[in-house]
Design a protein around this motif. Structure first.
Motif, short mmCIF file in Angstrom:
data_model
loop_
_atom_site.label_atom_id
_atom_site.label_comp_id
_atom_site.label_asym_id
_atom_site.label_seq_id
_atom_site.Cartn_x
_atom_site.Cartn_y
_atom_site.Cartn_z
N LEU A 164 -99.20 110.02 -46.12
CA LEU A 164 -98.77 109.04 -45.13
C LEU A 164 -99.87 108.03 -44.87
O LEU A 164 -99.60 106.82 -44.75
N TRP A 165 -101.10 108.49 -44.79
CA TRP A 165 -102.21 107.56 -44.55
C TRP A 165 -102.33 106.55 -45.69
O TRP A 165 -102.59 105.37 -45.45
N VAL A 166 -102.14 107.01 -46.93
CA VAL A 166 -102.24 106.09 -48.06
C VAL A 166 -101.10 105.07 -48.01
O VAL A 166 -101.29 103.87 -48.24
N MET A 167 -99.88 105.53 -47.70
CA MET A 167 -98.76 104.60 -47.55
C MET A 167 -99.07 103.55 -46.47
O MET A 167 -98.90 102.34 -46.68
N LEU A 168 -99.51 104.06 -45.31
CA LEU A 168 -99.74 103.16 -44.18
C LEU A 168 -100.95 102.26 -44.41
O LEU A 168 -101.06 101.21 -43.76
N SER A 169 -101.84 102.62 -45.31
CA SER A 169 -102.97 101.74 -45.62
C SER A 169 -102.48 100.41 -46.17
O SER A 169 -103.07 99.36 -45.90
N GLY A 170 -101.36 100.45 -46.93
CA GLY A 170 -100.80 99.21 -47.44
C GLY A 170 -100.29 98.32 -46.32
O GLY A 170 -100.59 97.12 -46.27
N THR A 171 -99.55 98.91 -45.38
CA THR A 171 -99.07 98.15 -44.23
C THR A 171 -100.23 97.64 -43.39
O THR A 171 -100.23 96.49 -42.93
N PHE A 172 -101.22 98.49 -43.18
CA PHE A 172 -102.36 98.11 -42.34
C PHE A 172 -103.08 96.90 -42.94
O PHE A 172 -103.44 95.95 -42.22
N LEU A 173 -103.30 96.89 -44.25
CA LEU A 173 -103.99 95.77 -44.89
C LEU A 173 -103.18 94.48 -44.78
O LEU A 173 -103.73 93.41 -44.50
N VAL A 174 -101.86 94.58 -45.00
CA VAL A 174 -101.02 93.39 -44.94
C VAL A 174 -101.02 92.80 -43.54
O VAL A 174 -101.16 91.58 -43.35
N VAL A 175 -100.90 93.66 -42.52
CA VAL A 175 -100.89 93.17 -41.14
C VAL A 175 -102.28 92.71 -40.71
O VAL A 175 -102.44 91.66 -40.10
N LEU A 176 -103.30 93.49 -41.05
CA LEU A 176 -104.67 93.13 -40.69
C LEU A 176 -105.03 91.75 -41.20
O LEU A 176 -105.65 90.95 -40.48
N ASP A 177 -104.63 91.44 -42.42
CA ASP A 177 -105.02 90.16 -43.01
C ASP A 177 -104.27 88.98 -42.44
O ASP A 177 -104.67 87.83 -42.66
N PHE A 178 -103.16 89.24 -41.74
CA PHE A 178 -102.52 88.14 -41.02
C PHE A 178 -103.37 87.76 -39.81
O PHE A 178 -103.47 86.59 -39.44
N PHE A 179 -104.02 88.76 -39.18
CA PHE A 179 -104.68 88.54 -37.89
C PHE A 179 -106.19 88.45 -37.97
O PHE A 179 -106.81 87.82 -37.12
N ILE A 180 -106.81 89.06 -38.98
CA ILE A 180 -108.26 89.08 -39.04
C ILE A 180 -108.84 87.68 -39.21
O ILE A 180 -109.96 87.40 -38.80
N VAL A 181 -108.04 86.79 -39.81
CA VAL A 181 -108.55 85.44 -40.06
C VAL A 181 -108.69 84.63 -38.77
O VAL A 181 -109.43 83.65 -38.73
#
Length: 492
Positions: free
Chosen positions: A32-49
């Protein structure tokens, strides 16, 4: 997702299906953590900028419109490809497409980190968004297929929590990276941090995520894909670029073309379904009133979600002259409020009759925006504004957590199984398109109010206008959710 695909997926969940190696309990916590890592990266990169925007603007000499494209271009590219990405998972296997999307996202992140100018950065962000569109829909589909019962409910709750943490922690992570300035990379480290995370997830994915059944007989709806992408671009691009260029003719032509393009998409999808084809969006799905109301709630929420982070980062750094780290620390208050109500979601739901209090959370969010407006207006140009902003961000974060964490499972609840895969793709598309649209709309209000002024009072006024927009967005969330969940009154 077709009936045969659902049947195959159901078989993969059974002990005799053969494809679900983890059994009825799912692939386990690491999977589950590996699956959610994909979602986390996609969402994080919308906001980290957001926290890196001022640094990017100074180094790359970027315009305000280009800054908006760095954010909205990524979200728009993701939104335009999400349904197609979900269909590719149906065709070629979800784990395979998850890994391909993760690889492309990692490479695109490296391209963003090494972009020599603003134009190359925007292009790399679009490629990153397209990779995210291939990666993200596989996560929801894999969770739905790999888990059952209470395990599935917990996995969906973890998915909702990941969405929120990626958004709220993005600013803090970005501020810490820029402040630490590893290897003198500055804002570029906000993108390059994805590379080791992506590579680690790629190594683990084939070991901890089981192969899930796919329907190779389905076809890709290329015409629908092109119409949906063209319609989305026709709405968002002129809103991002039109204001800065003085609303030239092309911007009005794009906006005028958006409605016919989207109408043509709806007509083409209906016609393809009648002919027995496989449209991107099943018309029967959009005939489900509760699901459509859920999409409207999602739209209203996400046009305010990314917008808040965008203008808050600009106000803190350019209006109040805070550094990236100090700005990120202010955002931490928002994250704390979000995390608190997200983790208390089950208890809150029990207190409100077993249903998540989404409408109440939206009202809390609206109240937080209103109080923040009073704070900014009352302490404009004074250092006290930050001192009062921190506790009020706790209130805003609490409202965000009450809405965002349970929203996905609430919208998807009660749908017939044959529409589960497509519904997940449509919901993800609405989330990303709304994020991009919200940044475009609030950019018009914020920069329009700011004009060419650069003093603190001007930024306070611009941020105040943005907060009014955010209040309206939150109130619409409460209205749509209340209308969608109120009991129907039988006719006599």
């Amino acid at each position: 997702m077709t009936q045969s695909n659902i049947a195959a997926s159901a078989a993969s969940l059974s002990p005799s299906g053969g494809q679900q190696s983890a059994g009825a309990t799912g692939p386990g916590r690491l999977g589950l953590w590996v699956m959610l890592s994909g979602t986390f990266l996609v969402v994080l990169d919308f906001f980290i900028v957001n926290v890196a925007l001022p640094s990017m603007q100074r180094e790359l000499l970027a315009s305000a419109g280009t800054l908006q494209l760095v954010v909205a271009g990524y979200g728009l590219a993701t939104a335009a490809g999400l349904i197609t990405g979900g269909r590719l998972g149906d065709l070629f296997g979800r784990r395979r497409m998850f890994m391909l999307g993760l690889l492309l996202f990692t490479l695109a992140s490296a391209a963003c980190g090494f972009a020599p100018n603003a134009e190359m950065l925007v292009a790399a962000r679009v490629l990153q968004g397209l990779a995210g569109a291939l990666l993200q829909p596989q996560v929801l589909a894999m969770i739905g297929l790999a888990y059952i019962g209470e395990g599935r409910a917990r996995a969906f709750a973890a998915y909702g929590l990941t969405l929120g943490l990626g958004a709220t922690l993005g600013q803090l992570v970005g501020g810490l990276l820029i402040h630490a300035d590893p290897a003198g990379l500055g804002w570029r480290s906000c993108f390059l941090i994805n590379v080791p995370i992506g590579l680690l997830a790629l190594v683990l994915a084939p070991r901890v995520i089981p192969p899930l059944a796919n329907n190779g007989n389905s076809r890709l709806d290329l015409a629908g894909m092109l119409l949906a992408a063209a319609g989305s671009v026709a709405v968002v691009l002129p809103l991002v670029e039109g204001r800065e260029q003085g609303w030239p003719l092309w911007s009005w032509l794009c906006l005028a073309a958006a409605l016919p393009l989207l109408a043509a998409f709806a007509f083409q999808q209906r016609r393809l379904a009648l002919r027995g084809g496989a449209p991107l969006v099943a018309p029967a799905l959009l005939a489900n009133g509760r699901f459509v109301t859920g999409l409207l709630t999602t739209l209203a929420f996400y046009v305010g979600n990314a917008s808040l982070y965008f203008v808050l980062a600009l106000y803190l750094q350019q209006g109040l002259a805070l550094g990236p780290l100090a700005s990120g620390m202010v955002f931490t208050s928002l994250a704390v409020g979000f995390f608190a109500t997200s983790m208390a979601g089950a208890r809150l739901a029990r207190r409100f009759g077993g249903k998540p209090p989404i409408a109440l959370g939206a009202l809390v969010l609206a109240a937080g925006h209103a109080l923040q407006f009073v704070n900014v207006a009352g302490w404009a140009g004074h250092s006290h504004v930050v001192a009062w902003m921190v506790p009020l961000l706790l209130v805003q974060g609490a409202g965000l957590g009450m809405v965002m964490a349970p929203l996905v499972s609430t919208v998807l609840a009660g749908l017939p199984p044959q529409h589960a895969g497509v519904a997940s793709g449509v919901l993800s598309m609405v989330q990303q398109a709304s994020n991009a649209l919200g940044v475009a709309l609030i950019g018009i209000l914020f920069y329009g109010r700011l004009e060419n002024a650069t003093d603190t009072a001007a930024y306070s006024g611009a941020f105040g206008v943005a907060l009014v927009y955010l209040m309206v967005s939150a109130l619409l969330v409460a209205m749509f959710h209340w209308r969608g969940t109120r009991p129907s009154v039988p006719r006599l």
